[in-house]
Design a protein around this motif. Sequence first.
Motif, PDB file in Angstrom:
ATOM      1  N   THR C 748       0.855  -1.185   0.000  1.00 53.40           N
ATOM      2  CA  THR C 748       0.000   0.000   0.000  1.00 53.40           C
ATOM      3  C   THR C 748       0.895   1.241   0.000  1.00 53.40           C
ATOM      4  OG1 THR C 748      -0.157  -0.475   2.339  1.00 53.40           O
ATOM      5  CG2 THR C 748      -2.142  -0.755   1.020  1.00 53.40           C
ATOM      6  N   ASP C 749       0.564   2.012  -0.914  1.00 52.26           N
ATOM      7  CA  ASP C 749       1.326   3.263  -0.983  1.00 52.26           C
ATOM      8  C   ASP C 749       0.551   4.320  -0.196  1.00 52.26           C
ATOM      9  OD1 ASP C 749       2.838   5.440  -1.605  1.00 52.26           O
ATOM     10  OD2 ASP C 749       2.997   4.926  -3.717  1.00 52.26           O
ATOM     11  N   SER C 750       1.154   4.735   0.844  1.00 54.21           N
ATOM     12  CA  SER C 750       0.422   5.695   1.698  1.00 54.21           C
ATOM     13  C   SER C 750       0.081   6.985   0.982  1.00 54.21           C
ATOM     14  CB  SER C 750       1.253   6.013   2.954  1.00 54.21           C
ATOM     15  OG  SER C 750       2.462   6.603   2.546  1.00 54.21           O
ATOM     16  N   SER C 751       0.789   7.186  -0.121  1.00 57.26           N
ATOM     17  CA  SER C 751       0.490   8.443  -0.796  1.00 57.26           C
ATOM     18  C   SER C 751      -0.869   8.415  -1.477  1.00 57.26           C
ATOM     19  CB  SER C 751       1.574   8.775  -1.820  1.00 57.26           C
ATOM     20  OG  SER C 751       1.607   7.766  -2.806  1.00 57.26           O
ATOM     21  N   ASP C 752      -1.477   7.210  -1.545  1.00 60.14           N
ATOM     22  CA  ASP C 752      -2.808   7.156  -2.148  1.00 60.14           C
ATOM     23  C   ASP C 752      -3.810   7.943  -1.323  1.00 60.14           C
ATOM     24  OD1 ASP C 752      -2.402   5.787  -4.416  1.00 60.14           O
ATOM     25  OD2 ASP C 752      -2.902   3.824  -3.614  1.00 60.14           O
ATOM     26  N   SER C 753      -3.692   7.760  -0.022  1.00 61.42           N
ATOM     27  CA  SER C 753      -4.721   8.394   0.807  1.00 61.42           C
ATOM     28  C   SER C 753      -4.431   9.853   1.123  1.00 61.42           C
ATOM     29  CB  SER C 753      -4.897   7.608   2.102  1.00 61.42           C
ATOM     30  OG  SER C 753      -3.619   7.400   2.660  1.00 61.42           O
ATOM     31  N   GLY C 754      -3.202  10.219   0.878  1.00 66.45           N
ATOM     32  CA  GLY C 754      -2.935  11.615   1.240  1.00 66.45           C
ATOM     33  C   GLY C 754      -2.730  12.521   0.056  1.00 66.45           C
ATOM     34  N   SER C 755      -3.047  11.971  -1.114  1.00 68.06           N
ATOM     35  CA  SER C 755      -2.722  12.727  -2.323  1.00 68.06           C
ATOM     36  C   SER C 755      -3.486  14.027  -2.431  1.00 68.06           C
ATOM     37  CB  SER C 755      -3.041  11.913  -3.566  1.00 68.06           C
ATOM     38  OG  SER C 755      -2.188  10.794  -3.628  1.00 68.06           O
ATOM     39  N   ALA C 756      -2.792  14.911  -3.040  1.00 66.01           N
ATOM     40  CA  ALA C 756      -3.517  16.107  -3.454  1.00 66.01           C
ATOM     41  C   ALA C 756      -4.331  15.704  -4.669  1.00 66.01           C
ATOM     42  CB  ALA C 756      -2.527  17.185  -3.831  1.00 66.01           C
ATOM     43  N   GLY C 757      -5.494  16.221  -4.803  1.00 58.65           N
ATOM     44  CA  GLY C 757      -6.299  15.892  -5.992  1.00 58.65           C
ATOM     45  C   GLY C 757      -7.195  14.714  -5.749  1.00 58.65           C
ATOM     46  N   SER C 758      -8.474  14.891  -5.864  1.00 57.26           N
ATOM     47  CA  SER C 758      -9.414  13.803  -5.610  1.00 57.26           C
ATOM     48  C   SER C 758     -10.101  13.413  -6.899  1.00 57.26           C
ATOM     49  CB  SER C 758     -10.431  14.264  -4.578  1.00 57.26           C
ATOM     50  OG  SER C 758     -11.008  15.471  -5.004  1.00 57.26           O
ATOM     51  N   ALA C 759      -9.454  13.633  -8.031  1.00 57.22           N
ATOM     52  CA  ALA C 759     -10.076  13.308  -9.309  1.00 57.22           C
ATOM     53  C   ALA C 759     -10.275  11.805  -9.429  1.00 57.22           C
ATOM     54  CB  ALA C 759      -9.206  13.831 -10.454  1.00 57.22           C
ATOM     55  N   ILE C 760      -9.324  11.063  -8.872  1.00 57.71           N
ATOM     56  CA  ILE C 760      -9.434   9.602  -8.878  1.00 57.71           C
ATOM     57  C   ILE C 760      -9.557   9.129  -7.439  1.00 57.71           C
ATOM     58  CG2 ILE C 760      -8.337   7.437  -9.530  1.00 57.71           C
ATOM     59  CD1 ILE C 760      -6.598   9.107 -11.454  1.00 57.71           C
ATOM     60  N   ASP C 761     -10.565   8.350  -7.195  1.00 54.58           N
ATOM     61  CA  ASP C 761     -10.674   7.790  -5.860  1.00 54.58           C
ATOM     62  C   ASP C 761      -9.822   6.539  -5.808  1.00 54.58           C
ATOM     63  OD1 ASP C 761     -11.296   6.923  -3.395  1.00 54.58           O
ATOM     64  OD2 ASP C 761     -13.460   7.012  -3.679  1.00 54.58           O
ATOM     65  N   LEU C 762      -8.567   6.764  -5.524  1.00 55.42           N
ATOM     66  CA  LEU C 762      -7.607   5.670  -5.580  1.00 55.42           C
ATOM     67  C   LEU C 762      -7.903   4.601  -4.544  1.00 55.42           C
ATOM     68  CD1 LEU C 762      -4.573   7.944  -6.252  1.00 55.42           C
ATOM     69  CD2 LEU C 762      -5.368   6.133  -7.767  1.00 55.42           C
TER      70      LEU C 762
END
Lengths: 282, 111, 871
Positions: C748-762
Motif C-alpha cells: 500500500t502506498d500511503s500516498s494514495d490516501s494523502g494525495s492532493a487531488g481527488s479526481a481519482i478515488d484511488l
Amino acid sequence: MASLAHLLRDPVELPSLPTVYVRLLEVMNDPYSSAADVGAIIGDDPSLTARLLRLVNSAFYGFPSRIESVKQALSVVGTQQLHDLALATSVVEMFKDMPDELVNMELFWHHSLACGVCARALAGERRESNVERLFVAGLLHDIGRLIMYLRDPEGARSALERSRADNQLLYVAEREVLGYDHAVVGEGLLRAWNLPSSLREPVAYHHNPVIATRFTVDAAIVHVADIVAHAMLLGNSGERFVPPVTPAAWDRLELDPSVVTSLEEDISRQYAASVLAILRDE
Amino acid sequence: MGAINVEHVREGMELAADVTDRNGQLLAREGTVVSDSLLRLFKMWGVNTVEVVGEEDTAEAEGGALAPEIRTEHEEAARDLFRHADLEHPLTALLFRECTKRIAHGACNHG
Amino acid sequence: MTAHGVSGSPAVPERTVDAAAKMNRWLLECLDAVAELHHSNGDLSEQLTPAKICEATTAALLQFVETRALGFWVVDRHTHDFTPLFLTPAAEHELLIRELDSHIESGTFAWAMSQNRPVIVPATMLGNRALLHVMATKARVVGMYLAIIGGRRSFIPEAAQKFTSIALSNCASRLESLMLYSSLADHAKNLAAKVAERTRELERSEAKAKAASRAKGDFLASMSHEIRTPISGVIGMTELLLETALSEEQLEFARTIHSSGEALLGIINDILDLSKIEAGGLDIEAIEFDLRTAVESALDVVSVRAGEKGLELVCMVAPDVPSRVVGDPGRIRQILLNMLSNAIKFTEQGEVVLRVRAESDDGSNTLVRFEVQDTGIGLTPAAQAKIFQPFVQADSSTTRKFGGTGLGLTICKRLAELMGGAVGARSAEGVGSTFWFTAYLEQKPDGPEHGGVVSVDLKGIRVLVVDDNATAGAVLREQLVACGADVDVVDTATAAVRRLREGQALGRQYGVALLDKCMPEMGGIELAKQIKSNPEISHIPLILVTAVGQRGDRAAATEVGFSGYLTKPIRREQLQGCVSRVLGLAVDAEAGRSSELITKHTLADETARHRPRVLLAEDNPVNQKIAVRFLEKLGCRVDVVDNGRDAVEAVERVSYAAVLMDCSMPELDGYEATTVIREREGDGRHTAIIALTADATERSRQQCLEVGMDDFVTKPVKREVLGEVLRPWIERATTKVESEASPETPATDSSDSGSAGSAIDLEAFRRQMEEMDVGEMVEELLETFAQDAPERLAAIEVALSDGDAEEIRAAAHAYKSAAATIHAEGLAGLLRDMERAGRDGDVERARQLFTDLHSENSAVLAQLQQRANGG
C-alpha cells in the motif's frame, strides 16, 4: 450738572453727622478709651439711647432676653457693634426728612435697610465677627444717590431719564450722563465723615466688587446684598432693574445659592423690624 | 396637625414633619415622639417652630401654590426686572424664582 | 463725662504713659499668644487628643480673661447633642453644666451659636457673668465654649474679646482637623485591610481562572474526538455524495461542501492542537523513524501545488544528518507541512528550498535544524516580531488574501519547543523569508536503512546535470556525489551539448545526463532532440527531470528518446534508482508505441506456461488489462484484439477455448462480429463466445443469444463470475484451469490516501482491485489509462468539431468505462453526460460539457503523474 469734585468739595454743604456720633467715633478711635466711655456718650443722648435699645430689643437683633440698659447692650451687643448701630440710626435720622421730589425717601430707606439686613445676614452665614458693620455698609451703599439728589438735582434727573429711556441700569446711565456714579459719591461722603475704609470700600465698590483692595469680602457681601434686596422687591432707590451679579464676587463668598432661600425668612423678619425700629421709631 | 412654637411643645407630642436646624441638619425625623432631651436639642439649635400632630396651626403658614396662568404673567414682569441679569447664574436663577413668587404674592395681597 | 474720651486729665501724664505702656505690653502679649496658637496648629502627633487641644486653648484664653471656670462642649455627629469634652476646674463641673443648661433654656445658647463673638450675659450665680462663644469653622458648628468670669471688671477689652474669638475659632479648626485626621487614619487602616482582602480575593480568582483554563484545556482535549467526528461525517458523506450521479451544479456544490468541510476540519484540528498543547495534554512520540523519509513525504504533499504555481521545490538534506532517529515523525511532518505550505502560499515565483542539517551533535543526540526558504513576498519587521503569536497574521489583508486561522505557526512553535527546539523566522520584504525550526532527536545509528533502495554505487560514472536553477542543480549534484558519481552541472542547453561533445572527444564520457524540462532558452525535450540528432552523443542515456503536474510529459519523453523520467522534488532513492536502472538497461528505441519507460514501476515478466488459449476482444485498454489479468489468473493464455474485425480474423486463424467478446467496439461491434463468426463457422467447430457487456438488461441478453453468443458477463467483471462462466469451456479444452494463485498483497502506498487531488478515488479503485484479487494491477492500469487518455480525449474533440452526435457518443462511451474502472468518478460522470448528449443528438450540450471534461481530465492525469513518480 455738577462734577464729582464740585459735588464733594464743600464739606459745609454736605450734611454732617450728628455730634453725638462724631464723639462716639472719636472715642472708638481712641485706643485708651473703654467701653464705659462709649456707654457714657450714648447714655448722654437719650434719643440715640432710645433708638438703639429699640433696635437691639427688636426682631432685628433677636436676643432672647430683654436688654434694659446701654451697659447691658454693650455687653450683649458689643462695643464696636453698638457703635456701628449708632451710626446707622444716626444717618437715617439725618436724611429722614428730605424732600420727596426725585425719590421717595421711604422707599429709598426701605431698600437701604433691606440691603443692610441682607448684608448682615450673609456676613452672619459666613461667620464674620462684626456683622453690624456690614449692616451699616449695606445701609449706606446708595447714600451717594441722596447727595446727588440734594446737590445736583439736574444731573440726577437726566440720569434717571436716560435710564428710563434706554431701559438701562441707572448706575450705567449715571456714568454715561455724569461721568461718575453714586457709589463714588457715597465713598466720598464717608471719607468726608472720616469713616474707616472698612466702610468706605464696600460702598465704593458695591457695583464693581472685584476691584476692592482690602475689604474684598465685605464689598462682595454688599454687592450681593444689593441684588438680593432688589430681587426681594424691598423698597427702591431709583434703580429699576436687578443689577447683574459679578460671578467672581459670588464665588468669593463661598456660599451656596440655597443659603439665600434659607435666610429669606430671617431677612424678611429683620427687615420689617428694622423699618419699625429705625424709620418709624416704633 | 400644625406648626407650633417650640415653647409650646411638650413631651409626648408626635412630630408631624422632619425637624432641621437653620442649616438644614436633620435633628429629628417625622413621627418621632418628643422627649425632654429632644426638646433640649431643639432649643440648642435654635429651632423655633415645629410641626406636631393634633395641634392647631398657630405658626405662620406659607401661601398656597399659584395657578399657572398667573405665574406666567408674573414671570413676565420678573423677566423685565431681570433683563440685565444673567439668568443662567445659579444665584440669579434662584432670585428670579423668588422674585416671581413675591410678585405673585403681592398681586394676591393687593388683588 | 469726657469730651474726647481720653481717660485721665492732662494733669496725670505718668499714669497715661503707664497705661499706654501697659496696653502696649498687653497687646504684644496678645500677638504672641496668637502666634503661639498658630504655631501649635502644626502639631498633629499621635498623642494629640481633643482634650489636649482644649487644654492648650484654655491656657491661651486664661492669659487675657479672668475666668473662674470654663468648659468646652462638642457636637456629637450623630445625635447633634452637645457633650462636655473638657471642663475645668474639676470642682466646678456641675456648676458649668448647670450654667450651660440654663442658657440653653433661655435661648441664649442658640443665639450665641449664630454669633461669632463672645456673648456676655449675667450668670445664674449672682455676681458672675457667663461668656458664651460658639466654636465653629466656616463649614459647621463644632461646639460651644462657656466661661464663668468674675463680675469685678465691667468690660472685657475689645482686644481680649477679639483674642477669645481667634483662640476659639482656632480650637474649633484643630478639633475638626483632628477628627478628620483620625477619621483619615481609620480610613487608611480600613483601606489597608481592604487591599489585603482584595489581594486575597484576586489570588483566589487567579487560582480559579487557572483551574478554569486547565479545565477548559482538559475539556477541549477530551472533546476533540466529539468535535472531529461530526466533521469527519460531513466530509465522508460528501465524498459518498460525490460518488453518486450529480448534476454539474450539484457536483460543484458538493465539492464546495467537501473542501469547506476539510478546511473546517483543518481549523478545528489546529485549535484542538493548540489547546491540547496549552493544557499540557499533547504528547510527543518517541519512535524510531527515518528522518529523510519523513521529510520527503512532507514534500510530496506540497509538490503538486508548487508545480501548479511554477515554483521550484528543492530539498537538501546534509550528509551529517542522521537518517535513523527517535522522535515524533508526525509532528515533524506537521511543522514541515505548515512551513512549506506557507512558503508556497506566499511565493508567486522562484523557489522553495527545504534544508535539513545537524546543528549540534553530542554523540547521542542531535539538534536537527530544518529551514524552509522561499522567494516570496516576505514579512515586515513588525510582522516578524509577532508572527508566532496565536491568531496573528502578517497583516489583516493577508487573511483576506491568503486565508488561514493564524494558529499554524503558534502550534509549530509549541511543538518545536516540546521537541526540545525552537522556531524562528528571517525575512526581507519583497525578497523572501526563511522559517526554521529545530528539534532535539536521539540518534539510532544501528537501525536498518528504511526506504527500500540500498545506496547505489555510482563510482566512476560521470554525470551531467542540466538545470537553470542553481539550487536544484546543486541538490542533484549532492545526491549523486553521495553515491560516488563524478558530477558536472551546467545551466543552459548550449553548454550541455558542448560539454557532452567535449567529454566524448576527451575520452571522459558522460555515462548519463539529467535534463531539466523547463529551462529558459531551450527546454529539456528540445535539448534531447538535439542530442539524439547528434551522432557523437546520441548514445548517451538521458533522464528527463520535470516538475509535477505536467501532463503529456511521458509520451513526449518517450518519443524523443528519454530513458528515464523523474519528477521533482526528487527523492534520493528515486534518483539513484533511476540512474542505475537507466545505466543497466538499454533503451529499445525501435519498440515503438509499446516500448516501456523505465520508471519505478516496472512490469514483472511473466513466463508463459502451457495453458488454455482465450481470445479477448475488448477495445478499452483498461478493461483489456483487467480481463487479461483475470484470465491469466485463471490459468489462460490470452490473445487480445480491440475490434470486431480482428476478432473474426483471429478466430479464423486460432482455435480458442473461448472468446470474450465486448459488445461495443469500433469498426465491428461484438454482435456483428459474432454473427460473422457464426456464419463462417457454419457447421464446423463452434467456438464459445462470451459477451462482455455493460448493459445488463433482458433485452441485451436476448440480443446476445440471438446473434449466437453462448453466455454473457456484465461489466465490471468479477473474477469469480468470469471463472464460473468460462470454466466449462476451458475445461472442455485440454489444459487444466489453474487453481487460484495466492493473492498478492500489493504494497500500500500511503500516498494514495494523502494525495492532493481527488479526481481519482484511488482508495476505492485499489479496494475494488483487491476485491477482484488483482490489486497488484493497480499501477499498471493507471499507467495504461494515462497513456491512452490523450488519444481518448482527442477523439472526443474531433467528434465535437465534426458535430457528429454518434461519433461523440461512441468516443465518450469508450472513454467512460475506462474512467469508471479506475474510479475517476468525476471524469466518468462527465463522460456519461456527454455520451447521453451524443445519444440524444444534442451536440450543443456535448460541446458545453467539454470544458469541464477537459479540466477534469487534466486533474486526473495530474494525479496520476504525480502519484506514479512520487511513490
